[in-house]
Enzyme design. Structure first.
Site, PDB file in Angstrom:
ATOM      1  N   GLU A 112       0.832  -1.206   0.000  1.00 42.82           N
ATOM      2  CA  GLU A 112       0.000   0.000   0.000  1.00 42.82           C
ATOM      3  C   GLU A 112       0.868   1.258   0.000  1.00 42.82           C
ATOM      4  OE1 GLU A 112      -4.047  -1.592   2.184  1.00 42.82           O
ATOM      5  OE2 GLU A 112      -2.360  -0.993   3.450  1.00 42.82           O
ATOM      6  N   GLU A 132      -3.149  -9.900   4.276  1.00 42.93           N
ATOM      7  CA  GLU A 132      -4.029  -9.553   5.396  1.00 42.93           C
ATOM      8  C   GLU A 132      -5.155 -10.561   5.589  1.00 42.93           C
ATOM      9  OE1 GLU A 132      -2.251  -5.524   4.354  1.00 42.93           O
ATOM     10  OE2 GLU A 132      -2.718  -7.407   3.346  1.00 42.93           O
TER      11      GLU A 132
END
Length: 261
Positions: A112, A132
């Protein structure tokens, strides 16, 4: 910057930002806040035109959120600082080019962070993933950004399965721009940053503001805002010395001298 998880170096108009938190360059709340301050200062310094963000060492760019710090009390919804996680994702009016030089493992919040840059170069041994899902949480920024930037089904596969991809596959899908031998990565990133730093900063600012705003707008609305000079960066550009300099340099068959004003 010394005694810090973040090292900075200025070369001319270029700021190099190195995440240096052994062993893996994971980001905790304190590190994220420092990164926000670094990129805020970069944004506000007229002498700096381009930034490179990379990781220390040869194995990790950044694996994202520091789970060990989380286990010791860092809250996942805590204070990440002025720029959000990693300092650039939510930093307002960051209208200067940022190059990510991915020197190794780049996953979770590290991916990210890289996606928050404008151009991504990677070493040939770099690997990418959004794991995640395996720890029962959501890759929030990637869930917003990635399906808009690469084929939907590839983005969803990465988000839903946590599958790892290598640098060549990442380049094939458009996650990154270029792959370089590890020993050449920073050389290539610096050459690109120097090229960008020689360009017109007011135009870069206008491009970034338009692109950022137009992502949530329709084509004609964005075009109307440009024509009416409703973007502050466009208004500054169209009234600038650099706008005239570009035309003069073209007419005089010489390289323009950009002043950023």
């Amino acid at each position: 910057m010394t005694d810090s998880p973040i090292r900075t170096e200025t070369r001319g108009h270029v700021l190099e930002v190195t995440l240096d938190r052994p062993k893996a360059n994971a980001i905790d709340l304190a590190t994220s806040r420092i990164m926000g301050e670094v990129f805020r200062d970069f944004r506000d310094d007229d002498a700096l035109r381009v930034a490179i963000v990379t990781g220390a060492g040869e194995k990790f760019f950044c694996p994202g959120w520091d789970l060990k710090a989380a286990a010791e009390g860092d809250a996942v919804d805590g204070d990440y600082g002025v720029g959000g996680f990693g300092g650039i994702q939510e930093l307002r009016d960051l209208n200067k080019p940022i190059v990510a030089a991915v020197n190794g493992i780049c996953c979770g919040g590290g991916l990210e962070l890289a996606l928050g840059a404008d151009i991504i170069l990677a070493a040939d041994h770099a690997q990418f993933a959004l794991p995640e899902i395996r720890s029962g949480t959501v890759a929030d920024a990637a869930s917003v950004k990635l399906p808009k930037r690469i084929p939907y089904h590839i983005a969803m596969e990465m988000l839903l399965t946590g599958r790892w991809i290598d640098a060549e596959e990442a380049a094939r899908w458009g996650v990154i721009n270029q792959v370089h031998p590890a020993g050449k990565l920073m050389e290539e990133a610096r050459a690109l940053a120097d090229h960008l730093a020689s360009g017109p900063p007011l135009v870069y600012a206008a491009i970034k503001e338009i692109v950022r705003d137009a992502e949530g707008s329709d084509f004609q609305t964005a075009m109307n805002k440009i024509a009416r000079r409703q973007y502050p960066t466009v208004d500054v550009l169209y009234s600038s010395e650099d706008q005239l300099e570009g035309a003069r340099a073209f007419a005089e068959k010489r390289d323009p001298v950009w002043k950023g004003k």
